[in-house]
Design an enzyme around this catalytic site. Structure first.
Site, mmCIF file in Angstrom:
data_model
loop_
_atom_site.group_PDB
_atom_site.id
_atom_site.type_symbol
_atom_site.label_atom_id
_atom_site.label_comp_id
_atom_site.label_asym_id
_atom_site.label_seq_id
_atom_site.Cartn_x
_atom_site.Cartn_y
_atom_site.Cartn_z
ATOM 1 N N SER A 124 0.830 -1.207 0.000
ATOM 2 C CA SER A 124 0.000 0.000 0.000
ATOM 3 C C SER A 124 0.859 1.248 0.000
ATOM 4 C CB SER A 124 -0.902 -0.008 1.231
ATOM 5 O OG SER A 124 -1.475 1.265 1.457
ATOM 6 N N GLU A 126 0.414 3.556 1.789
ATOM 7 C CA GLU A 126 0.532 3.973 3.183
ATOM 8 C C GLU A 126 1.897 3.645 3.773
ATOM 9 O OE1 GLU A 126 -1.619 5.615 5.209
ATOM 10 O OE2 GLU A 126 -3.130 5.891 3.637
ATOM 11 N N TYR A 148 -1.608 0.622 10.055
ATOM 12 C CA TYR A 148 -1.845 -0.048 8.775
ATOM 13 C C TYR A 148 -0.592 0.035 7.906
ATOM 14 C CZ TYR A 148 -3.936 -0.987 4.178
ATOM 15 O OH TYR A 148 -4.214 -1.503 2.936
#
Length: 317
Positions: A124, A126, A148
């Site tokens: 991701s 992120e 996350y």
């Protein structure tokens, strides 16, 4: 016949991937939590293995050993950054540690059968946290700012280590990708479902958090296409998968209201500070040049069309 194992087979990406692989004639197995089996119809032809990525590592490894896949797609786990703040330990286990378990199981199965097990990990954007530059690419520093992102970073690094040991393991750094299959808990689906309800007279306003957060939004089936291309590419590696265009949450709201035919929409939006994340990257936009050049991948659906498709798919009045 190619045999594939997909974790998170009932999720947005998993569903599109399973359908594609089945249509190609692949034998597809899905690793699914028992509680997710009642969430919707299971595609005909999918062989379901009830197993929790957050459960005992031996159980997860046993599924890989039993299926002995040619392709393993790890898409399962906590899919919400917001949920990761509430459940950081669970997120670390299912988004991070489970990837290590799967990679080790793939290596063990490969050694037992003498056949390669190619692995794709759904990473991701992120993992980049608050990046120093935009757009981001495969060389961007990894320094997540959420549980996350930290869990996904663990899995991303584990893929690199497995690759160094000779495994065909690829990590795809996926930027935000949406579709009508997104759960209502995601801000994009919350926007399209509520806007459709407002247009139909079933709601009078929408409550959101940070309207200025900027994201690189793509069409989920396009990102699934990148997964298939990556697992079948001769050389494994890391790839950013993104559109290269950044839009704010406000842009998404405006596009949704425009599609629904609602003017003067600003008065229908309320900002609730309680919905603002503790740490929310201000700008995440990816440079997918490597994926374009090496995988031949490119997005096919633009931002406005993506939003329109999601609004159109909502329940009619």
């Amino acid at each position: 016949m190619t045999v594939a194992l997909v974790t998170g087979a009932t999720g947005q990406d998993g569903g599109y991937l399973v359908e594609r692989l089945l249509a190609e004639g692949t034998e597809v197995h899905g690793l699914v939590r028992g509680e997710d089996l009642g969430g919707g119809p299971v595609p005909d032809g999918l062989v379901v293995h009830e197993c929790d990525l957050g459960g005992p590592a031996a159980d997860v490894a046993a599924v890989v050993d039993r299926v002995a896949p040619d392709e393993l797609y790890n898409l399962g786990g906590v899919s919400s950054v917001a949920q990761s703040w509430a459940e950081p330990l669970l997120t670390t286990t299912v988004n991070g540690t489970a990837a290590v378990v799967l990679l080790e199981a793939a290596r063990s199965t490969q050694e037992r059968t003498g056949r390669p097990v190619r692995v794709v990990q759904a990473a991701s954007a992120e993992i980049f946290g608050e990046p120093e530059h935009s757009p981001q690419d495969e060389r961007t520093a990894i320094r997540p700012v959420s549980p996350y992102g930290a869990a996904k970073a663990l899995a991303h690094h584990a893929v690199g280590i497995a690759r160094a040991r000779g495994q065909h393991a690829t990590s795809l750094v996926l930027y935000n990708h949406e579709s009508p299959r997104r759960p209502p808990s995601f801000v994009t689906r919350k926007i399209t479902s509520t806007v459709a309800a407002i247009a139909a007279g079933r709601a009078d306003r929408i409550v959101l958090g940070n309207l200025d957060a900027r994201r690189d939004w793509g069409w989920a089936p396009d990102y699934v296409d990148a997964m298939v291309r990556a697992v079948r590419h001769d050389t494994p590696g890391d790839y950013v998968v993104a559109t290269g265009e950044a839009h704010t949450v406000r842009d998404f709201v405006a596009a949704a209201f425009a599609r629904a035919g609602v003017e003067d929409w600003e008065r229908l939006v309320t900002v609730d500070q309680a919905l603002v994340r503790p740490a929310d990257p201000s700008l995440l936009v990816g440079d997918a040049s490597r994926a374009r050049e090496e995988l031949g991948w490119a997005p096919t659906v633009g931002f406005a069309e993506l939003v329109a498709r999601m609004v159109d798919a909502e329940e009619p009045s």
